[in-house]
Design a protein around this motif. Structure first.
Motif, mmCIF file in Angstrom:
data_model
loop_
_atom_site.group_PDB
_atom_site.id
_atom_site.type_symbol
_atom_site.label_atom_id
_atom_site.label_comp_id
_atom_site.label_asym_id
_atom_site.label_seq_id
_atom_site.Cartn_x
_atom_site.Cartn_y
_atom_site.Cartn_z
ATOM 1 N N LEU A 4 1.407 -1.075 0.128
ATOM 2 C CA LEU A 4 -0.233 0.423 -0.186
ATOM 3 C C LEU A 4 0.937 1.673 -0.263
ATOM 4 N N VAL A 5 0.459 2.363 -1.084
ATOM 5 C CA VAL A 5 1.612 3.849 -1.242
ATOM 6 C C VAL A 5 0.788 4.426 -0.898
ATOM 7 N N SER A 6 0.884 5.542 0.211
ATOM 8 C CA SER A 6 0.387 6.909 0.654
ATOM 9 C C SER A 6 1.216 7.520 0.770
ATOM 10 N N THR A 7 0.000 9.435 0.227
ATOM 11 C CA THR A 7 1.592 10.189 -0.350
ATOM 12 C C THR A 7 1.321 10.965 0.591
ATOM 13 N N GLY A 8 0.047 10.690 2.238
ATOM 14 C CA GLY A 8 -0.135 12.160 3.166
ATOM 15 C C GLY A 8 -1.516 12.901 3.356
ATOM 16 N N SER A 9 -2.152 12.252 2.222
ATOM 17 C CA SER A 9 -3.220 13.180 1.673
ATOM 18 C C SER A 9 -4.403 12.269 3.057
ATOM 19 N N PRO A 10 -4.694 13.782 3.739
ATOM 20 C CA PRO A 10 -6.056 13.370 4.818
ATOM 21 C C PRO A 10 -7.178 12.641 4.158
ATOM 22 N N TRP A 11 -7.519 12.823 3.016
ATOM 23 C CA TRP A 11 -8.760 11.783 2.609
ATOM 24 C C TRP A 11 -8.110 10.240 2.652
ATOM 25 N N GLU A 12 -6.978 9.672 2.423
ATOM 26 C CA GLU A 12 -7.011 8.249 2.418
ATOM 27 C C GLU A 12 -7.096 7.694 3.720
ATOM 28 N N SER A 13 -7.256 8.491 4.632
ATOM 29 C CA SER A 13 -7.517 7.747 6.055
ATOM 30 C C SER A 13 -8.958 7.676 6.122
ATOM 31 N N LYS A 14 -9.375 8.985 5.707
ATOM 32 C CA LYS A 14 -10.990 9.674 6.106
ATOM 33 C C LYS A 14 -11.158 8.554 5.496
ATOM 34 N N VAL A 15 -11.220 7.789 3.944
ATOM 35 C CA VAL A 15 -12.319 7.665 3.373
ATOM 36 C C VAL A 15 -11.970 6.342 2.701
ATOM 37 N N GLY A 16 -10.827 5.759 4.020
ATOM 38 C CA GLY A 16 -10.170 4.053 3.452
ATOM 39 C C GLY A 16 -9.640 3.553 2.332
ATOM 40 N N TYR A 17 -8.884 4.729 1.678
ATOM 41 C CA TYR A 17 -7.928 4.100 0.981
ATOM 42 C C TYR A 17 -6.478 4.489 0.391
ATOM 43 N N SER A 18 -5.667 3.890 -0.331
ATOM 44 C CA SER A 18 -4.138 4.001 -0.203
ATOM 45 C C SER A 18 -4.099 4.806 -1.912
ATOM 46 N N ARG A 19 -2.700 5.904 -1.904
ATOM 47 C CA ARG A 19 -2.820 6.002 -3.390
ATOM 48 C C ARG A 19 -2.420 5.645 -4.210
ATOM 49 N N ALA A 20 -1.951 4.508 -3.603
ATOM 50 C CA ALA A 20 -1.328 3.552 -4.527
ATOM 51 C C ALA A 20 -1.480 1.869 -4.386
ATOM 52 N N VAL A 21 -1.537 0.628 -4.898
ATOM 53 C CA VAL A 21 -1.684 -0.240 -4.335
ATOM 54 C C VAL A 21 -0.607 -1.092 -5.899
ATOM 55 N N VAL A 22 0.697 -1.798 -4.931
ATOM 56 C CA VAL A 22 1.490 -1.892 -5.641
ATOM 57 C C VAL A 22 1.237 -4.252 -6.305
ATOM 58 N N ILE A 23 0.909 -4.812 -6.568
ATOM 59 C CA ILE A 23 0.566 -6.233 -6.425
ATOM 60 C C ILE A 23 1.417 -6.460 -7.630
ATOM 61 N N GLY A 24 2.613 -7.313 -7.335
ATOM 62 C CA GLY A 24 3.574 -7.994 -8.408
ATOM 63 C C GLY A 24 4.289 -6.783 -9.579
ATOM 64 N N ASN A 25 4.259 -7.072 -10.391
ATOM 65 C CA ASN A 25 4.041 -6.294 -11.886
ATOM 66 C C ASN A 25 3.559 -4.897 -12.050
ATOM 67 N N ALA A 26 2.908 -4.919 -11.176
ATOM 68 C CA ALA A 26 1.205 -3.776 -11.429
ATOM 69 C C ALA A 26 0.902 -2.561 -10.361
ATOM 70 N N ILE A 27 0.440 -1.863 -10.940
ATOM 71 C CA ILE A 27 0.997 -0.336 -9.623
ATOM 72 C C ILE A 27 -0.886 0.481 -10.287
ATOM 73 N N PHE A 28 -1.362 -0.075 -9.447
ATOM 74 C CA PHE A 28 -2.720 1.007 -9.508
ATOM 75 C C PHE A 28 -3.166 2.228 -8.955
ATOM 76 N N ILE A 29 -3.142 3.020 -9.292
ATOM 77 C CA ILE A 29 -2.953 4.291 -8.425
ATOM 78 C C ILE A 29 -4.246 5.294 -8.203
ATOM 79 N N SER A 30 -4.901 5.859 -7.563
ATOM 80 C CA SER A 30 -6.329 6.359 -7.305
ATOM 81 C C SER A 30 -6.358 7.515 -8.079
ATOM 82 N N GLY A 31 -7.574 7.608 -7.938
ATOM 83 C CA GLY A 31 -7.593 9.430 -8.400
ATOM 84 C C GLY A 31 -7.049 10.354 -8.111
ATOM 85 N N THR A 32 -6.741 11.408 -8.678
ATOM 86 C CA THR A 32 -5.136 11.520 -7.979
ATOM 87 C C THR A 32 -5.407 13.523 -8.431
#
Length: 121
Positions: A4-32
């Protein structure tokens, strides 16, 4: 393994999401969202944030295989698309452009998402 990747946005903990999630050779980046006075500036800034998240996790902009732009004021979609085209140029990931009404903060005019996959070594 799931990282789980965080950039420190207050929304991450409020909403319960990560800036990005890395699984193996893939990274999924949330709405930024980005900073700036207009759609073009915010899109460029959001793409810079995405590029930084990619680099910090061993990916490059060239690894992006899917991108999505969500624009609040669709009259300015071309400004967002122009910034997207400048960033992705010849990379040309799969792409979606959607109209969002409205974002959680009035100052947010655009959000950008991305999925990247590193080529196997």
């Amino acid at each position: 393994m799931r990282k789980l990747v965080s950039t420190g946005s207050p929304w991450e903990s409020k909403v319960g999401y990560s800036r990005a999630v890395v699984i193996g050779n893939a990274i999924f980046i949330s709405g930024t969202s980005g900073e700036g006075e207009d759609v073009y500036a915010q899109t460029r800034n959001a793409l810079q944030t995405i590029e930084k998240v990619l680099a910090e996790n061993g990916f490059a902009l060239a690894d992006v295989v899917q991108s999505r732009l969500a624009v609040a004021d669709f009259d300015h979609w071309e400004d967002a698309a122009r910034a997207h085209g400048e960033a992705y140029g010849e990379i040309r990931p799969a792409f979606s452009l959607v109209h969002a009404l409205p974002f959680v903060e009035d100052a947010i005019l655009v959000e950008v998402e991305a999925v990247a996959v590193r080529a196997s070594a």
